[in-house]
Design an enzyme around this catalytic site. Structure first.
Site, PDB file in Angstrom:
ATOM      1  N   HIS A 115       0.386  -1.670  -0.444  1.00 55.50           N
ATOM      2  CA  HIS A 115      -0.099   0.160   0.022  1.00 55.50           C
ATOM      3  C   HIS A 115       0.571   1.536   0.087  1.00 55.50           C
ATOM      4  CE1 HIS A 115      -4.372   1.042   1.086  1.00 55.50           C
ATOM      5  NE2 HIS A 115      -3.753   1.858   0.102  1.00 55.50           N
ATOM      6  N   ASP A 143      -9.783  -0.194   4.170  1.00 51.14           N
ATOM      7  CA  ASP A 143      -9.118  -0.922   4.678  1.00 51.14           C
ATOM      8  C   ASP A 143      -9.309  -1.420   6.199  1.00 51.14           C
ATOM      9  OD1 ASP A 143      -6.091  -1.423   5.535  1.00 51.14           O
ATOM     10  OD2 ASP A 143      -4.750   0.119   4.262  1.00 51.14           O
ATOM     11  N   HIS A 145      -7.297  -0.921   7.406  1.00 47.04           N
ATOM     12  CA  HIS A 145      -5.791  -0.129   8.528  1.00 47.04           C
ATOM     13  C   HIS A 145      -5.579   1.629   7.710  1.00 47.04           C
ATOM     14  CE1 HIS A 145      -4.465  -4.226   8.629  1.00 47.04           C
ATOM     15  NE2 HIS A 145      -3.690  -4.146   9.655  1.00 47.04           N
ATOM     16  N   ASP A 147      -3.376   3.154   7.590  1.00 51.53           N
ATOM     17  CA  ASP A 147      -1.903   3.778   7.304  1.00 51.53           C
ATOM     18  C   ASP A 147      -1.770   5.002   6.785  1.00 51.53           C
ATOM     19  OD1 ASP A 147      -1.918   1.350   6.436  1.00 51.53           O
ATOM     20  OD2 ASP A 147      -2.561   1.107   4.338  1.00 51.53           O
ATOM     21  N   HIS A 160       4.065   1.687   4.196  1.00 59.51           N
ATOM     22  CA  HIS A 160       2.781   0.683   3.847  1.00 59.51           C
ATOM     23  C   HIS A 160       1.051   1.569   5.183  1.00 59.51           C
ATOM     24  CE1 HIS A 160       1.900  -3.272   5.409  1.00 59.51           C
ATOM     25  NE2 HIS A 160       2.397  -2.995   6.305  1.00 59.51           N
ATOM     26  N   ASP A 249      -7.215  -1.600  -0.205  1.00 57.63           N
ATOM     27  CA  ASP A 249      -6.450  -2.815   0.101  1.00 57.63           C
ATOM     28  C   ASP A 249      -7.002  -4.054   0.678  1.00 57.63           C
ATOM     29  OD1 ASP A 249      -5.091  -4.827   2.547  1.00 57.63           O
ATOM     30  OD2 ASP A 249      -4.058  -2.520   2.917  1.00 57.63           O
ATOM     31  N   ASP A 251      -7.091  -6.106   1.855  1.00 60.68           N
ATOM     32  CA  ASP A 251      -6.799  -6.588   3.825  1.00 60.68           C
ATOM     33  C   ASP A 251      -8.586  -5.943   4.304  1.00 60.68           C
ATOM     34  OD1 ASP A 251      -6.574  -3.984   5.315  1.00 60.68           O
ATOM     35  OD2 ASP A 251      -4.326  -5.156   4.978  1.00 60.68           O
ATOM     36  N   GLU A 294      -1.822  -5.157  -1.548  1.00 58.49           N
ATOM     37  CA  GLU A 294      -1.619  -5.865  -0.614  1.00 58.49           C
ATOM     38  C   GLU A 294      -2.408  -7.040  -1.142  1.00 58.49           C
ATOM     39  OE1 GLU A 294       0.233  -5.261   2.425  1.00 58.49           O
ATOM     40  OE2 GLU A 294      -0.159  -3.208   1.697  1.00 58.49           O
TER      41      GLU A 294
HETATM   42  N1  LIG Z   1      -1.260  -1.257   4.010  1.00 58.71           N
HETATM   43  C1  LIG Z   1      -1.185  -2.338   5.296  1.00 58.71           C
HETATM   44  N2  LIG Z   1      -1.661  -3.797   5.310  1.00 58.71           N
HETATM   45  N3  LIG Z   1      -1.105  -1.574   6.578  1.00 58.71           N
HETATM   46  C2  LIG Z   1      -0.179  -1.970   7.592  1.00 58.71           C
HETATM   47  C3  LIG Z   1      -0.429  -1.593   8.050  1.00 58.71           C
HETATM   48  C4  LIG Z   1      -0.010  -2.070   9.867  1.00 58.71           C
HETATM   49  C5  LIG Z   1       0.517  -0.684  11.074  1.00 58.71           C
HETATM   50  N4  LIG Z   1      -0.442  -0.356  11.499  1.00 58.71           N
HETATM   51  C6  LIG Z   1       2.154  -0.474  10.568  1.00 58.71           C
HETATM   52  O1  LIG Z   1       1.846   0.800  10.413  1.00 58.71           O
HETATM   53  O2  LIG Z   1       2.621  -1.159  10.547  1.00 58.71           O
HETATM   54 MN   LIG Z   2      -3.313  -0.310   3.588  1.00 61.80          MN
HETATM   55 MN   LIG Z   3      -4.830  -3.083   5.286  1.00 60.25          MN
END
Ligand SMILES: NC(=[NH2+])NCCC[C@H](N)C(=O)O
Ligand SMILES: [Mn+2]
Ligand SMILES: [Mn+2]
Length: 324
Positions: A115, A143, A145, A147, A160, A249, A251, A294
């Site tokens: 990402h 997402d 998350h 990010d 990411h 994303d 996920d 992702e």
């Molecule tokens: N694009 C993603 N899958 N991001 C996951 C980030 C997980 C966590 N918040 C981090 O900053 O490391």
């Molecule tokens: Mn993401």
């Molecule tokens: Mn994510």
């Protein structure tokens, strides 16, 4: 069986032309395999479906970009960020690839990659939309998350987890070779950013979302209101007269549907809910670009083809398939 989409796109000069960028980049996180996703998605027939079934004129250089020649050999951590110069160099290049399609008024589809590549895609469309239409565009970020870590709030140092921070200037870096290429024209207004699907947000990120009044719909909100109402509220926040960049994303989906991803979180969207978001955004007629990121076919390999299939379904939905 599938009819070409009849939704007219308000902000594209060529609504049937699709610029595709395949980005085989994994340097925004530490797990290998995510660089193989664009090839896997294309080999599963995604681009053929878009041209043959959905009638898009697909513009693609038939290349998965790995940016080998742009990635510096010397790349020590900076402010805790891992591989900052590599991510910066790749996203700078990607930003101009995306910009070149978007400035012609084509829809831009980017297949990641992790990402962190959204720093390139979103900055590229934001700049093109400013130049072409004199407007600010909105970002819908689907997402698990947010990010939006700034380097100092990130536990992992993985970029990411930071793209939205750099894209909104909540994080800023002066060094020329570490996102110093980002100009005002590349930036997204925090009031034009909406999240859907959040369920694993870091402490520092929650604070940033709160302090900056950023609109976010978590899985809790989806359970409470239903996906239909949540998407309606998300679109209402953006307003009906704003070009939209959708950054998806994989996920965001529950691992049941998309197990092959680097940071899976249980309790996510069903594939239907994911598709519904994409369909509803398509229906606005305001969508100008989409990222799918992702997908990591080398994780949970038993579920890899399922994950790829889910990814293809999301893209087709955003491009008007599954609407009657
Ligand atoms: N694009 C993603 N899958 N991001 C996951 C980030 C997980 C966590 N918040 C981090 O900053 O490391
Ligand atoms: Mn993401
Ligand atoms: Mn994510």
């Amino acid at each position: 069986m599938t009819q070409p989409s009849t939704i007219t796109s308000r902000f594209l000069s060529h609504p049937n032309q699709l610029g595709v960028v395949a980005v085989g980049f994994n340097g925004g996180q530490c797990k290998k395999g995510v660089e193989a996703a664009p090839m896997a998605l294309i080999e599963s027939g995604l681009l053929t479906q878009l041209s043959d079934d959905l009638d898009y004129e697909v513009h693609h250089d038939n290349t998965v970009h790995y940016y080998e020649n742009d990635i510096p050999t010397e790349d020590p951590d900076h402010r805790g960020m891992k591989k900052p110069r590599a991510v910066s160099a790749v996203t700078e290049k990607l930003s101009s690839q995306v910009y070149n399609y978007a400035k012609d008024g084509k829809f831009v589809l980017t297949l990641g990659g992790d990402h962190s590549i959204a720093i390139g895609t979103v900055s590229g469309t934001a700049k093109a939309i400013r130049e072409r239409l004199g407007r600010e565009m909105a970002v819908i970020w689907v997402d698990a998350h947010a990010d939006i870590n700034v380097p100092e709030t990130s536990d992992s140092g993985n970029i990411h987890g930071m793209p939205m921070a750099f894209l909104t200037r909540l994080a800023r870096e002066e060094k020329k070779d570490i996102f110093g290429w980002m100009q005002d024209e590349h930036i997204v207004n925090t009031q034009k950013l909406v999240y859907i699907g959040l369920r694993d947000v870091d402490r520092g990120e929650k604070k940033l979302l709160r302090e900056n009044g950023i609109k976010a719909f978590s899985m809790h909100d989806i359970d409470r209101h239903g996906i239909g109402r949540v998407v309606e509220m998300a679109l209402a926040h953006i307003g009906s007269d704003t070009p939209i960049h959708l950054s998806f994303d994989v996920d965001a989906l529950d691992p049941q549907w998309a197990p092959s991803t680097g940071t899976p979180v249980r309790g996510g969207l069903t594939l239907r809910e994911g598709d519904f978001i994409c369909e509803a955004v398509h229906e606005t007629g305001n969508l100008i670009a989409m990222d799918l990121v992702e997908v990591n076919p080398s994780l949970e390999t038993k579920g890899a083809s399922e994950t790829i299939r889910a990814g293809c379904s999301l893209v087709r939905s955003a491009l008007g398939d599954t609407l009657l």
